[in-house]
Design a protein around this motif. Structure first.
Motif, PDB file in Angstrom:
ATOM      1  N   LYS A 379       0.840  -1.208   0.000  1.00 46.06           N
ATOM      2  CA  LYS A 379       0.000   0.000   0.000  1.00 46.06           C
ATOM      3  C   LYS A 379       0.872   1.254   0.000  1.00 46.06           C
ATOM      4  O   LYS A 379       0.614   2.209  -0.760  1.00 46.06           O
ATOM      5  CB  LYS A 379      -0.911  -0.020   1.218  1.00 46.06           C
ATOM      6  N   GLU A 380       1.924   1.268   0.834  1.00 45.11           N
ATOM      7  CA  GLU A 380       2.805   2.433   0.917  1.00 45.11           C
ATOM      8  C   GLU A 380       3.481   2.733  -0.423  1.00 45.11           C
ATOM      9  O   GLU A 380       3.768   3.885  -0.758  1.00 45.11           O
ATOM     10  CB  GLU A 380       3.896   2.200   1.976  1.00 45.11           C
ATOM     11  N   ASN A 381       3.765   1.663  -1.181  1.00 45.86           N
ATOM     12  CA  ASN A 381       4.534   1.822  -2.412  1.00 45.86           C
ATOM     13  C   ASN A 381       3.686   1.654  -3.666  1.00 45.86           C
ATOM     14  O   ASN A 381       4.222   1.463  -4.764  1.00 45.86           O
ATOM     15  CB  ASN A 381       5.705   0.846  -2.399  1.00 45.86           C
ATOM     16  N   GLN A 382       2.365   1.699  -3.463  1.00 45.83           N
ATOM     17  CA  GLN A 382       1.407   1.675  -4.577  1.00 45.83           C
ATOM     18  C   GLN A 382       1.638   0.464  -5.488  1.00 45.83           C
ATOM     19  O   GLN A 382       1.733   0.588  -6.717  1.00 45.83           O
ATOM     20  CB  GLN A 382       1.491   2.987  -5.371  1.00 45.83           C
ATOM     21  N   LEU A 383       1.745  -0.697  -4.840  1.00 42.53           N
ATOM     22  CA  LEU A 383       1.920  -1.954  -5.556  1.00 42.53           C
ATOM     23  C   LEU A 383       0.758  -2.884  -5.263  1.00 42.53           C
ATOM     24  O   LEU A 383       0.171  -2.839  -4.176  1.00 42.53           O
ATOM     25  CB  LEU A 383       3.224  -2.646  -5.119  1.00 42.53           C
ATOM     26  N   GLU A 384       0.443  -3.735  -6.219  1.00 42.39           N
ATOM     27  CA  GLU A 384      -0.483  -4.814  -5.942  1.00 42.39           C
ATOM     28  C   GLU A 384       0.228  -5.825  -5.045  1.00 42.39           C
ATOM     29  O   GLU A 384       1.420  -6.109  -5.235  1.00 42.39           O
ATOM     30  CB  GLU A 384      -0.936  -5.493  -7.232  1.00 42.39           C
ATOM     31  N   LEU A 385      -0.490  -6.376  -4.060  1.00 42.43           N
ATOM     32  CA  LEU A 385       0.129  -7.309  -3.123  1.00 42.43           C
ATOM     33  C   LEU A 385       0.758  -8.490  -3.853  1.00 42.43           C
ATOM     34  O   LEU A 385       1.887  -8.896  -3.534  1.00 42.43           O
ATOM     35  CB  LEU A 385      -0.918  -7.809  -2.119  1.00 42.43           C
ATOM     36  N   GLU A 386       0.047  -9.026  -4.856  1.00 37.79           N
ATOM     37  CA  GLU A 386       0.570 -10.190  -5.581  1.00 37.79           C
ATOM     38  C   GLU A 386       1.863  -9.843  -6.327  1.00 37.79           C
ATOM     39  O   GLU A 386       2.786 -10.652  -6.402  1.00 37.79           O
ATOM     40  CB  GLU A 386      -0.474 -10.718  -6.563  1.00 37.79           C
ATOM     41  N   VAL A 387       1.928  -8.638  -6.866  1.00 29.96           N
ATOM     42  CA  VAL A 387       3.138  -8.202  -7.578  1.00 29.96           C
ATOM     43  C   VAL A 387       4.312  -8.117  -6.614  1.00 29.96           C
ATOM     44  O   VAL A 387       5.433  -8.590  -6.901  1.00 29.96           O
ATOM     45  CB  VAL A 387       2.904  -6.843  -8.268  1.00 29.96           C
ATOM     46  N   LEU A 388       4.084  -7.502  -5.453  1.00 32.36           N
ATOM     47  CA  LEU A 388       5.150  -7.412  -4.450  1.00 32.36           C
ATOM     48  C   LEU A 388       5.630  -8.795  -4.049  1.00 32.36           C
ATOM     49  O   LEU A 388       6.847  -9.048  -3.990  1.00 32.36           O
ATOM     50  CB  LEU A 388       4.650  -6.653  -3.218  1.00 32.36           C
ATOM     51  N   GLN A 389       4.723  -9.698  -3.765  1.00 37.84           N
ATOM     52  CA  GLN A 389       5.113 -11.024  -3.297  1.00 37.84           C
ATOM     53  C   GLN A 389       5.889 -11.783  -4.364  1.00 37.84           C
ATOM     54  O   GLN A 389       6.823 -12.528  -4.042  1.00 37.84           O
ATOM     55  CB  GLN A 389       3.874 -11.793  -2.842  1.00 37.84           C
ATOM     56  N   GLU A 390       5.544 -11.585  -5.632  1.00 34.86           N
ATOM     57  CA  GLU A 390       6.328 -12.204  -6.708  1.00 34.86           C
ATOM     58  C   GLU A 390       7.731 -11.623  -6.753  1.00 34.86           C
ATOM     59  O   GLU A 390       8.716 -12.343  -6.964  1.00 34.86           O
ATOM     60  CB  GLU A 390       5.623 -11.984  -8.056  1.00 34.86           C
ATOM     61  N   MET A 391       7.839 -10.312  -6.556  1.00 31.59           N
ATOM     62  CA  MET A 391       9.157  -9.677  -6.549  1.00 31.59           C
ATOM     63  C   MET A 391      10.005 -10.185  -5.381  1.00 31.59           C
ATOM     64  O   MET A 391      11.196 -10.503  -5.553  1.00 31.59           O
ATOM     65  CB  MET A 391       9.002  -8.155  -6.464  1.00 31.59           C
ATOM     66  N   VAL A 392       9.397 -10.273  -4.204  1.00 28.49           N
ATOM     67  CA  VAL A 392      10.124 -10.750  -3.026  1.00 28.49           C
ATOM     68  C   VAL A 392      10.635 -12.165  -3.260  1.00 28.49           C
ATOM     69  O   VAL A 392      11.791 -12.485  -2.944  1.00 28.49           O
ATOM     70  CB  VAL A 392       9.229 -10.691  -1.767  1.00 28.49           C
ATOM     71  N   GLN A 393       9.795 -13.025  -3.831  1.00 21.86           N
ATOM     72  CA  GLN A 393      10.227 -14.386  -4.102  1.00 21.86           C
ATOM     73  C   GLN A 393      11.386 -14.402  -5.097  1.00 21.86           C
ATOM     74  O   GLN A 393      12.350 -15.160  -4.942  1.00 21.86           O
ATOM     75  CB  GLN A 393       9.053 -15.208  -4.653  1.00 21.86           C
ATOM     76  N   GLY A 394      11.319 -13.539  -6.102  1.00 27.90           N
ATOM     77  CA  GLY A 394      12.419 -13.452  -7.066  1.00 27.90           C
ATOM     78  C   GLY A 394      13.705 -12.965  -6.416  1.00 27.90           C
ATOM     79  O   GLY A 394      14.793 -13.480  -6.710  1.00 27.90           O
ATOM     80  N   TRP A 395      13.594 -11.959  -5.537  1.00 31.03           N
ATOM     81  CA  TRP A 395      14.782 -11.485  -4.824  1.00 31.03           C
ATOM     82  C   TRP A 395      15.425 -12.609  -4.005  1.00 31.03           C
ATOM     83  O   TRP A 395      16.649 -12.769  -3.998  1.00 31.03           O
ATOM     84  CB  TRP A 395      14.404 -10.339  -3.883  1.00 31.03           C
ATOM     85  N   LYS A 396      14.596 -13.353  -3.320  1.00 30.93           N
ATOM     86  CA  LYS A 396      15.127 -14.440  -2.496  1.00 30.93           C
ATOM     87  C   LYS A 396      15.871 -15.455  -3.351  1.00 30.93           C
ATOM     88  O   LYS A 396      16.958 -15.917  -2.983  1.00 30.93           O
ATOM     89  CB  LYS A 396      13.991 -15.125  -1.718  1.00 30.93           C
ATOM     90  N   GLU A 397      15.308 -15.782  -4.486  1.00 31.89           N
ATOM     91  CA  GLU A 397      15.956 -16.769  -5.367  1.00 31.89           C
ATOM     92  C   GLU A 397      17.291 -16.243  -5.889  1.00 31.89           C
ATOM     93  O   GLU A 397      18.275 -16.979  -5.947  1.00 31.89           O
ATOM     94  CB  GLU A 397      15.022 -17.134  -6.519  1.00 31.89           C
ATOM     95  N   GLN A 398      17.328 -14.957  -6.253  1.00 36.04           N
ATOM     96  CA  GLN A 398      18.575 -14.374  -6.744  1.00 36.04           C
ATOM     97  C   GLN A 398      19.656 -14.379  -5.666  1.00 36.04           C
ATOM     98  O   GLN A 398      20.807 -14.742  -5.929  1.00 36.04           O
ATOM     99  CB  GLN A 398      18.334 -12.944  -7.234  1.00 36.04           C
ATOM    100  N   LEU A 399      19.290 -13.967  -4.463  1.00 36.44           N
ATOM    101  CA  LEU A 399      20.291 -13.908  -3.394  1.00 36.44           C
ATOM    102  C   LEU A 399      20.710 -15.293  -2.928  1.00 36.44           C
ATOM    103  O   LEU A 399      21.867 -15.487  -2.521  1.00 36.44           O
ATOM    104  CB  LEU A 399      19.775 -13.063  -2.222  1.00 36.44           C
TER     105      LEU A 399
END
Length: 688
Positions: A379-399
């Motif tokens: 909400k703070e960053n004007q993102l859809e929750l599903e979009v954020l969660q996909e990004m977080v999962q991608g970040w975790k995989e990269q790291l």
């Protein structure tokens, strides 16, 4: 180092901690008769140095002192030097830790204790800088030659202290087993006086997870509907899951946080913590339906399976805090590293995980952590929750891919029975709550591994590595494995596991029990005799073995209609009750047993072909004071509590009973739930 130094006697040991010291110039011995006899024959004092493989300051003292030829020469000339892995020999550790505390020294590891040739302690401490350590060695060697009688007198006094009964030491002779709601609420109040109401947990830094405290809070709220307990529980579990103590990328918890905020961990990861925290977060999810708790359970199990599970099905003990000699190096990132990895997404990543150019750890490194929920961040960053969660999962995989290229922290690859039992119960609890069959498959692999490699007849071994199990099991091994097997029975209805739990319990009654004090010793009567035979009554990072035994006896007394089990459980709790009310932070697992006695424990039997399905339906509800049993084949049961319980007209039937008195049999989980609630509303567990 190993290339130009000859190994000492530790080279023949299997413990990774002892093997770490196998090429020290110190003439180390493992704990055992050879070293103790040498001290007597040569009339030398004994130095016992105790630690464990994941211990950061143990490594520091080894490098600064035990690897140094000059210091090693002093140690070898004047002492018989013994190295002990506290995780393999908690009995030795407990005796000399108690001695250290009697000397007025705060305990910790490395633990260094000086004994006379009779193995009785006269001086000790923890970590010493090298020059101070060398001076101490010289002073003690001189004192041992010049003031022997004085040191022996002191050692005799400490030995007498070690043999004082725990009941006498803590004034636990009173038998007080009147159970009351007022006393129960007083336990909750006394625990609440330690709450950190801003960041969760108890007290000040360092902060340890201590899962048994929060399992009690769950039960306390379910009984009293006191929101103070529920709020503290949710605050603590959220802050731990958001903090640096939790590995935000790979899952799993570190041993403790050095600060108040759960931010900076001591990066070692212990199996016993993660097994218990899986149980805690699974139960908390069952009560609250908070998705954060679901995610923590799944990620932590993934971590344990990925990094601590052997091909044979056992779980290894721990991961070191250090890699390449630097604490936390494997887990932390600079902002420049993150930008190079993530490109345009780095600013959002850094905002999510609070990474900065200055860093929040040594050398501009960042310990990744969160502060708000995904919903609020989106909400703070004007993102859809599903979009954020996909990004977080991608970040975790990269790291995780980047971490895979780094030097991994050292692995303590021994297998310990009690710690495996905690993980086994965690998997069974997670399966019960989430119904994920993979969790049950992991549990079966581990349970069968334990039966094959760590058990012979009714006797357990403590440790296993490379095909060998060499140390007799301690009470915590028997108690925690019995508890895990009881839980594995509840989630499978395979009677094999309940019978295994009973056999282990009967073995402890025959070989660990003190008939006079009506408590259990920590060591088997057939095992090595130390200068004191201790009883464990206080919960620490692992619940006290006597509290687990008392709980097992309560449960098995119900299953098998064994009054001697139930009576003994009541007697044990009666001895502890007054102290438990005053000091619940150290006796919270006893307090959970008190909860089970406050009202009758529900006995829920499910009989018929759809027993597993109805059990799964009941698992959707938080019913902490209940035992489950069942039979789905029609072949009958050897469990007394299942006698005369049948599937009526061939239809799966549920029997809800209290104190051997059953209500009318029903055929749906909803009807059983109504009987379990007794017409009362269940406590409300709102999500965060």
């Amino acid at each position: 180092m190993a290339a130009d130094r000859k190994p000492n006697r530790l080279i023949k040991e299997s413990s990774p901690y002892l093997l770490q010291h196998a090429y020290n110039p110190v003439n180390w011995y493992p704990w055992g008769e050879e070293a103790l006899q040498k001290a007597k024959q040569e009339d030398k004092p004994i130095l016992v140095s105790i630690g464990y493989a994941a211990c950061h300051w143990c490594h520091v003292m080894e490098h600064q002192s035990f690897e140094q030829e000059k210091i090693a020469t002093v140690m070898n000339e004047h002492f018989v030097c013994i190295k002990v892995d506290r995780e393999e020999r908690p009995d030795v550790d407990a005796v000399y830790m108690d001695a250290l505390q009697a000397m007025g020294v705060r305990g910790g590891w490395p633990l260094n204790v000086f004994l006379n040739s009779e193995a009785k302690p006269f001086y000790g401490g923890t970590y010493f800088p090298p020059q101070q350590w060398e001076n101490l060695l010289t002073n003690i060697a001189e004192a041992y030659q010049q003031n022997r009688q004085e040191l022996n007198t002191s050692a005799e006094q400490f030995a007498q202290h070690l043999n004082v009964s725990e009941l006498d030491k803590y004034g636990l002779q009173k038998k007080n087993f009147h159970v009351s709601e007022d006393d129960f609420k007083l336990i909750g109040y006394n625990l609440s006086t330690r709450f950190d109401r801003k960041k969760g947990g108890l007290g000040e830094a360092p902060k340890f997870p201590m899962p048994s405290n929060y399992l009690f809070l769950l039960r306390y709220y379910s009984q009293t509907s006191d929101y103070t307990a529920l709020n503290q529980l949710n605050l603590t579990l959220r802050e731990m899951a958001y903090g640096g103590i939790y590995d935000q990328i790979g899952g799993g918890f570190s041993r403790y946080s050095v600060d108040d905020d759960w931010l900076v961990p001591h990066f070692e990861k212990m199996l016993y913590d993660n097994g218990q925290l899986i149980s805690l977060y699974a139960e908390a999810y069952q009560a609250t339906r908070e998705t954060l708790y679901h995610d923590v359970v799944y990620e932590t199990i993934n971590f344990v399976e990925r990094e601590l599970m052997s091909k044979e099905g056992g779980f290894y003990a721990s991961l070191d805090a250090d890699s390449e000699g630097v604490e936390g190096k494997y887990y932390t990132f600079t902002k420049d590293e993150l930008h190079a990895l993530l490109g345009d997404e780095e600013p959002l990543f850094s905002k999510y995980y609070h990474a900065t150019a200055a860093g929040n750890f040594e050398h501009n490194q960042n310990i990744l952590h969160r502060r708000i929920s995904d919903e609020d961040f989106a909400k703070e960053n004007q993102l859809e929750l599903e979009v954020l969660q996909e990004m977080v999962q991608g970040w975790k995989e990269q790291l995780m891919q980047v971490r895979a290229t780094r030097v991994r922290p050292g692995l303590d690859d021994k297998t310990l029975t009690s710690w495996n039992a905690l993980m086994l119960k965690g998997l069974a609890d997670a399966y019960y709550v989430f119904g994920n069959k993979h969790f049950l498959e992991l549990a079966f692999r581990n349970a069968n591994f334990i039966l094959e490699h760590l058990k012979t007849g009714s006797k357990l071994y403590r440790n296993y590595k490379e095909g060998k199990a060499t140390i007799d099991g301690f009470l915590e091994d028997y108690a925690l494995l019995s508890r895990a097997f009881i839980r594995l029975y509840e989630v499978t209805f395979d009677e094999k596991w309940l019978q295994e739990a009973k056999a282990l319990t009967d073995y402890t009654l025959n070989n660990f029990f003190d008939e006079k004090e009506r408590l259990f010793y920590f060591t088997d009567q057939r095992s090595e005799k130390l200068i004191a035979r201790k009883k464990e009554i206080f919960d620490n990072v692992v619940p006290a073995s006597n509290s687990v035994m008392a709980t097992n006896l309560h449960l098995l007394g119900l299953y098998f209609d064994e009054e001697r089990y139930t009576t003994l459980s009541d007697e044990m709790l009666a001895k502890i009750k007054d102290l438990m009310i005053k000091e619940p932070t150290h006796l919270s697992n006893w307090a959970s047993l008190y909860f089970h006695n406050l009202t009758p424990t529900a006995e829920v039997a499910i009989v018929g072909p759809e027993a597993a399905e109805l059990r799964a339906e009941l698992s959707a509800f938080y019913l902490p004071n209940m035992i489950l049993l069942g039979e789905d084949t029609g072949a009958g049961s050897s469990i007394p509590l299942l006698e005369d319980k049948i599937a009526i007209n061939g239809k799966t039937t549920i029997y809800v009973c209290y104190n051997k008195t059953c209500q009318l049999p029903v055929h749906t989980a909803a009807e059983a739930l109504e009987q379990l609630r007794g017409g009362q509303d269940e406590p409300k567990f709102p999500a965060l």
